[in-house]
Scaffold this active site. Structure first.
Site, PDB file in Angstrom:
ATOM      1  N   HIS A  99      -3.112  -4.520  -4.548  1.00  0.00           N
ATOM      2  CA  HIS A  99      -2.581  -3.960  -3.307  1.00  0.00           C
ATOM      3  C   HIS A  99      -3.128  -4.722  -2.114  1.00  0.00           C
ATOM      4  O   HIS A  99      -4.279  -5.134  -2.102  1.00  0.00           O
ATOM      5  CB  HIS A  99      -2.896  -2.468  -3.172  1.00  0.00           C
ATOM      6  CG  HIS A  99      -4.339  -2.115  -3.392  1.00  0.00           C
ATOM      7  ND1 HIS A  99      -4.900  -2.041  -4.645  1.00  0.00           N
ATOM      8  CD2 HIS A  99      -5.337  -1.807  -2.529  1.00  0.00           C
ATOM      9  CE1 HIS A  99      -6.182  -1.707  -4.537  1.00  0.00           C
ATOM     10  NE2 HIS A  99      -6.478  -1.567  -3.260  1.00  0.00           N
ATOM     11  N   HIS A 101      -4.006  -4.294   1.775  1.00  0.00           N
ATOM     12  CA  HIS A 101      -4.206  -3.349   2.872  1.00  0.00           C
ATOM     13  C   HIS A 101      -3.669  -3.985   4.151  1.00  0.00           C
ATOM     14  O   HIS A 101      -4.038  -5.117   4.474  1.00  0.00           O
ATOM     15  CB  HIS A 101      -5.698  -3.079   3.108  1.00  0.00           C
ATOM     16  CG  HIS A 101      -6.418  -2.401   1.982  1.00  0.00           C
ATOM     17  ND1 HIS A 101      -6.716  -1.050   2.003  1.00  0.00           N
ATOM     18  CD2 HIS A 101      -6.917  -2.875   0.821  1.00  0.00           C
ATOM     19  CE1 HIS A 101      -7.389  -0.728   0.891  1.00  0.00           C
ATOM     20  NE2 HIS A 101      -7.529  -1.828   0.163  1.00  0.00           N
TER      21      HIS A 101
HETATM   22  P1  5GP Z   1      -9.351  -0.443  -2.762  1.00  0.00           P
HETATM   23  O1  5GP Z   1     -10.672   0.218  -2.541  1.00  0.00           O
HETATM   24  O2  5GP Z   1      -9.029  -0.498  -4.245  1.00  0.00           O
HETATM   25  O3  5GP Z   1      -9.182  -1.769  -2.097  1.00  0.00           O
HETATM   26  O4  5GP Z   1      -8.263   0.470  -2.059  1.00  0.00           O
HETATM   27  C1  5GP Z   1      -7.759   1.624  -2.625  1.00  0.00           C
HETATM   28  C2  5GP Z   1      -7.194   2.448  -1.505  1.00  0.00           C
HETATM   29  O5  5GP Z   1      -6.321   3.406  -2.074  1.00  0.00           O
HETATM   30  C3  5GP Z   1      -8.231   3.216  -0.698  1.00  0.00           C
HETATM   31  O6  5GP Z   1      -8.121   2.829   0.664  1.00  0.00           O
HETATM   32  C4  5GP Z   1      -7.849   4.676  -0.925  1.00  0.00           C
HETATM   33  O7  5GP Z   1      -8.004   5.467   0.223  1.00  0.00           O
HETATM   34  C5  5GP Z   1      -6.400   4.595  -1.356  1.00  0.00           C
HETATM   35  N1  5GP Z   1      -5.969   5.634  -2.270  1.00  0.00           N
HETATM   36  C6  5GP Z   1      -6.626   6.071  -3.381  1.00  0.00           C
HETATM   37  N2  5GP Z   1      -5.900   7.019  -4.005  1.00  0.00           N
HETATM   38  C7  5GP Z   1      -4.764   7.183  -3.270  1.00  0.00           C
HETATM   39  C8  5GP Z   1      -3.627   8.039  -3.427  1.00  0.00           C
HETATM   40  O8  5GP Z   1      -3.504   8.829  -4.349  1.00  0.00           O
HETATM   41  N3  5GP Z   1      -2.663   7.942  -2.477  1.00  0.00           N
HETATM   42  C9  5GP Z   1      -2.756   7.062  -1.421  1.00  0.00           C
HETATM   43  N4  5GP Z   1      -1.749   7.052  -0.558  1.00  0.00           N
HETATM   44  N5  5GP Z   1      -3.811   6.244  -1.262  1.00  0.00           N
HETATM   45  C10 5GP Z   1      -4.806   6.306  -2.171  1.00  0.00           C
END
Ligand code: 5GP
Ligand code: ZN
Length: 113
Positions: A99, A101
């Site tokens: 993903h 951001h």
């Molecule tokens: P990472 O830490 O893997 O780069 O980012 C994961 C992101 O996914 C985090 O910013 C977190 O807030 C978001 N996230 C986790 N679970 C969910 C969810 O169920 N729905 C949404 N919309 N975002 C999520």
């Protein structure tokens, strides 16, 4: 689809999310825990665990990048924004589905934590 994967479940509509863009290959939705006034996640519909797992030659890359650009335009981030891809445990990745951001709506700080 990886049945255990949160973002695969979002893509499938099994977990609700605020969707901001949908294409054949990509979905963009608002982060559940936003770190800026605009915080959108852009993901491939196919399950790919991370940046290094999607071959550079995959047509998913241009689809993903085009969607990111469209989100930036759609969210009115002309004054600047930040793109982040966290990778692996030490990179701060918590969801093992690739993903991007898209963060904006405030001045960003450097260095990131
Ligand atoms: P990472 O830490 O893997 O780069 O980012 C994961 C992101 O996914 C985090 O910013 C977190 O807030 C978001 N996230 C986790 N679970 C969910 C969810 O169920 N729905 C949404 N919309 N975002 C999520
Ligand atoms: Zn997944």
């Amino acid at each position: 689809m990886d049945e255990q994967c949160i973002f695969c479940q979002v893509v499938a509509g099994e977990i609700p999310a605020t969707r901001v863009l949908e294409t054949d290959q990509v979905l963009a939705f608002r982060d559940i825990n936003p770190q800026a006034p605009v915080h959108v996640l852009v993901v491939p519909r196919e399950h790919v665990t991370g940046f290094g797992e999607l071959p550079a030659s995959s047509p998913t890359w241009p689809a993903l990048l085009a969607a990111v650009q469209e989100v930036v335009r759609g969210e009115g981030l002309d004054n600047g924004y930040r793109l982040v891809i966290n990778n692996g445990a030490r990179g701060g990745q918590t969801v093992p589905h690739l993903h991007v951001h898209v963060l904006g709506g405030r001045a960003m700080q450097w260095p990131p934590g």
